[in-house]
Design an enzyme around this catalytic site. Structure first.
Site, short mmCIF file in Angstrom:
data_model
loop_
_atom_site.label_atom_id
_atom_site.label_comp_id
_atom_site.label_asym_id
_atom_site.label_seq_id
_atom_site.Cartn_x
_atom_site.Cartn_y
_atom_site.Cartn_z
N GLY A 43 46.36 51.21 28.72
CA GLY A 43 45.36 52.27 28.61
C GLY A 43 44.65 52.59 29.91
O GLY A 43 44.25 53.74 30.14
N LYS A 88 57.38 50.09 29.88
CA LYS A 88 56.32 51.03 30.27
C LYS A 88 56.48 51.49 31.72
O LYS A 88 56.25 52.67 32.02
CB LYS A 88 54.94 50.38 30.10
N ASP A 132 45.03 43.23 30.86
CA ASP A 132 44.44 43.09 29.53
C ASP A 132 44.13 41.65 29.17
O ASP A 132 43.99 41.33 27.99
CB ASP A 132 45.35 43.72 28.46
N CYS A 189 42.02 44.69 22.63
CA CYS A 189 42.33 45.99 22.03
C CYS A 189 43.13 45.83 20.73
O CYS A 189 43.03 46.64 19.82
CB CYS A 189 43.09 46.85 23.02
N CYS A 246 31.60 29.05 43.54
CA CYS A 246 32.73 29.75 42.93
C CYS A 246 34.06 29.07 43.31
O CYS A 246 34.34 28.88 44.49
CB CYS A 246 32.76 31.20 43.40
#
Lengths: 251, 69
Positions: A43, A88, A132, A189, A246
């Protein structure tokens, strides 16, 4: 006397860019010469790539190992029904070249990780994280940090979006400083749903910021995190600070 | 009593000082993995949470990482 950089065809095609004082002929030439890596062609990536292609960004490297599913079509508007079942990146390459045949589009159809990810980040002028999952987001962040490649990161689920940018040429704060110890989430999603224009909004902003960066325009978004609430159309912006502990970027 | 008020994601929230950011997150049972905490518009690194004292009127925002795309 100025020397023209663009040929007549390019001057026509990109005439609306040439009217923009901040882009102009020099900015357009920078776009034509630029190379952008998009990690993920769902997306976010499929929408951002369309704008980059249309704007004349010369080289796109698109990475994704998924094939197109029917449930993708509701938001991944680059793809057509006829692309169902295709990789894709192959479908995207075909569609992007039909938008702008002068592009170079290189596809990576396996999981981009490790040394290959680092090499691709090194070769890119700017990286768009359109992935994602958290593991990929951390890996892309690390690769960009190690190669000093600017990173434009977008994310979306349900009605919410996030946008954050890290200029690793000059800053030390990174995605992992912002979101430490993240684990893969129940909400994505596929489980929580997503409305197309929400993810499209974030992708469009990633493309906007990539074009501005390539054209050497400034942006307030470097080192800033923004959250978009698509229900109330509200934005929240906060400044990102580096975390001295970090695991990715602390020296 | 001796309470102070902060804004937590835009809503007033009363607490009794002294209280650190870590203590508040713990008290509210906020998921801290993949979480960014901003105070007055600036992210506070997680390394500073335990030392960060909460004061009257500050604006605290909690953001969880979204992975989807």
């Amino acid at each position: 006397m100025s020397v023209s950089l663009l040929n007549d065809h390019q001057a026509r095609r990109y005439s609306r860019h040439l009217l923009l004082a901040d882009i102009g002929e020099i900015g357009q030439q920078r776009l034509l010469d630029a190379k952008v890596l998009l990690v993920g062609m769902g997306g976010l990536g499929s929408v951002a790539a369309q704008y980059l292609a249309a704007a004349g960004v010369g080289q796109l490297v698109i990475a994704d190992f998924d094939t197109l599913e029917e449930s993708n079509l509701q938001r991944q508007v680059l793809y057509r029904e006829s692309n169902l079942g295709q990789l894709k990146v192959e479908a995207a390459r075909e569609q992007l070249l039909s938008i702008n045949s002068e592009l170079q589009v290189r596809t990576v159809s396996r999981r981009l990780e490790g040394q290959q990810l680092q090499m691709e980040a090194q070769l890119a002028d700017v990286v768009l994280d359109c992935s994602d999952n958290i593991a990929t987001r951390y890996a892309v962040n690390t690769a960009c940090k190690q190669t000093n490649t600017p990173l434009i990161s977008g994310a979306a689920v349900a009605f919410d979006g996030q946008l954050m940018m890290f200029d690793f040429r000059s800053t030390s704060a990174c995605y992992q400083c912002l979101f430490p110890n993240a684990v893969e989430q129940q909400l994505n999603c596929a489980t929580a749903g997503i409305l197309g224009p929400v993810v499209g909004t974030m992708a469009t902003l990633q493309a906007l910021e990539a074009l501005k960066f390539i054209a050497q325009m400034p942006s307030p978004q470097w080192g800033r995190f923004s959250h978009f609430d698509g229900r109330n159309l509200e934005w929240m912006h906060v400044k990102i600070r580096s975390n001295p502990e970090c695991p990715c970027c602390a020296s | 009593m001796n309470q102070i008020q902060i804004l937590l994601n835009g809503q007033p929230h009363n607490l009794t000082p002294p209280m650190s950011l870590s203590q508040l997150l713990n008290q509210l049972d906020v998921e801290t993995k993949g979480t960014a905490i901003a105070i007055d518009g600036e992210v506070i690194p997680s390394s500073d949470w335990s030392e960060f004292p909460l004061e009257q009127g500050l604006k605290l925002q909690v953001f969880h990482a979204i992975a989807g795309g």
